[in-house]
Design a protein around this motif. Sequence first.
Motif, PDB file in Angstrom:
ATOM      1  N   THR A   1       0.857  -1.183   0.000  1.00 12.32           N
ATOM      2  CA  THR A   1       0.000   0.000   0.000  1.00 12.32           C
ATOM      3  C   THR A   1       0.896   1.237   0.000  1.00 12.32           C
TER       4      THR A   1
ATOM      5  N   THR B   1      -3.939   6.849   0.655  1.00  8.71           N
ATOM      6  CA  THR B   1      -3.190   5.660   0.249  1.00  8.71           C
ATOM      7  C   THR B   1      -3.799   5.043  -1.000  1.00  8.71           C
TER       8      THR B   1
ATOM      9  N   ASP C   1      -3.618   1.096  -3.244  1.00  5.29           N
ATOM     10  CA  ASP C   1      -3.093  -0.252  -3.451  1.00  5.29           C
ATOM     11  C   ASP C   1      -2.714  -0.395  -4.914  1.00  5.29           C
TER      12      ASP C   1
ATOM     13  N   ILE D   1      -9.811  -6.467   8.900  1.00  3.81           N
ATOM     14  CA  ILE D   1      -8.798  -6.578   7.851  1.00  3.81           C
ATOM     15  C   ILE D   1      -9.457  -6.794   6.494  1.00  3.81           C
TER      16      ILE D   1
ATOM     17  N   THR E   1      -9.787  -4.831   1.386  1.00  2.00           N
ATOM     18  CA  THR E   1      -9.011  -4.538   2.592  1.00  2.00           C
ATOM     19  C   THR E   1      -9.218  -3.053   2.927  1.00  2.00           C
TER      20      THR E   1
ATOM     21  N   LYS F   1      -8.218  -1.114   5.161  1.00  2.28           N
ATOM     22  CA  LYS F   1      -7.026  -0.382   5.589  1.00  2.28           C
ATOM     23  C   LYS F   1      -5.881  -0.495   4.591  1.00  2.28           C
TER      24      LYS F   1
ATOM     25  N   SER G   1      -4.156  -3.144   1.258  1.00  3.82           N
ATOM     26  CA  SER G   1      -3.785  -4.553   1.131  1.00  3.82           C
ATOM     27  C   SER G   1      -2.602  -4.931   2.023  1.00  3.82           C
ATOM     28  N   SER G   2      -1.731  -3.973   2.340  1.00  2.00           N
ATOM     29  CA  SER G   2      -0.590  -4.300   3.205  1.00  2.00           C
ATOM     30  C   SER G   2      -1.040  -4.664   4.619  1.00  2.00           C
ATOM     31  N   SER G   3      -2.245  -4.263   5.013  1.00  2.00           N
ATOM     32  CA  SER G   3      -2.742  -4.593   6.350  1.00  2.00           C
ATOM     33  C   SER G   3      -2.908  -6.097   6.525  1.00  2.00           C
TER      34      SER G   3
ATOM     35  N   LYS H   1       0.562  -7.371   7.298  1.00  2.00           N
ATOM     36  CA  LYS H   1       0.917  -6.928   8.649  1.00  2.00           C
ATOM     37  C   LYS H   1       0.180  -7.747   9.715  1.00  2.00           C
ATOM     38  N   PHE H   2      -1.037  -8.149   9.418  1.00  2.00           N
ATOM     39  CA  PHE H   2      -1.809  -8.995  10.330  1.00  2.00           C
ATOM     40  C   PHE H   2      -1.061 -10.303  10.600  1.00  2.00           C
TER      41      PHE H   2
ATOM     42  N   GLN I   1       2.301  -9.705  12.515  1.00  2.00           N
ATOM     43  CA  GLN I   1       2.073  -9.445  13.938  1.00  2.00           C
ATOM     44  C   GLN I   1       1.850 -10.753  14.686  1.00  2.00           C
TER      45      GLN I   1
END
Length: 359
Positions: free
Chosen positions: A49, A59, A61, A89, A113, A115, A117-119, A122-123, A126
């Motif tokens: 993103t 932002t 995507d 997500i 997504t 937030k 696509s990178s979220s 990141k999910f 994490q």
Amino acid sequence: MLQKMAKVLLVGSGLTGSATAALLRQKLPENTSISVWDKARGAGGRMSTSRCPNDSSITVDLGAQYITLTQEYKAKRKSLYDELQTQGILAPLTGQIEGPNSFDQPGAEHFVTPKGSSSLVKFFLQKANASMKNECLVTEVSFSDGGQVSVTTREDLTESFDVVVITMPVPQILQLRGSIHDCINSNSSVKKNLQNVSYSSRYALGLFFPPQTNLKYPWSAKYISDNPCVRYIALDQVKRGTADPNQGQSLAVHTNVPFGLAHLEEDVNSVKDELLANVRKVLPDLPEPMFVKPQKWRYSQVHKAYEGRPGCVTLSTNPLVIVAGDGFSGSTFDGCLDSAETVVKIIQENLHTSTSSGL
């Protein structure tokens, strides 16, 4: 055989790499060391993103646009999709998609997504609680029977691991130096199948607009078949269901594959003006953007996967070296998860722990 305390490296922080890391954290002993190295400045790969340099709240995507859950995977992945929606997500795609495309299969559901696509990546990262290193381009992988795997980057960082999983695009795997090169060459079947993996190439363009910009179109995304360059356009915030007139907006543009291949070796900025000119042919009333970001995807989507789509291929068992990613399964969200699950099963078998699939 692996020790109970294993030191694992995942090369690449795209969907397969991040999902594999999350699964390993879930399945392996708590004291397993998990590292993720990526050549880019941020995680995500083709799930990246991008932010507008003039206003970081806007932002776009430029890679994956939405997630399609086919009938085939509905039962297998229900719990994961439910969790991703509960966490915010993923959300069902509600905007209208116009134009001919190959994604509207019977029984398929589409998700976005909210937030970015990178979220999604990141999910998983994490969950993995992994040690992450960016701007870390791996150039050499070497190992000998019974030893560890030595991994070296362009920046002259060298570190040794018990397990290495490489999720780079297959052509980049074939360019790696070290004993991995000899290992591939010594197995004619594996080498041939790796060389036969092919990808489509394309350019993408992110157009950023300030608040109150009038982008009134009846669709959230549109596939185009009568332009020599542009194949897809999305109103990114509308597509994600997060449009707000008081905030800036973005437009995501993807070229068709023939255009991408014809201009593949050109500098991305030299192609930008031609892309913009074609966008204006499709949308002649488009306002002037405040910033334009071009992106080249040399390895956009897998055109031909590794024979049999095994999910991954084990190059060495002692030490354990595995190559994985969408080149071994297909360029879909669930294809990348298939690859991740196959990798984890192999690592578990080497650790003599019980195996199970599913995130």
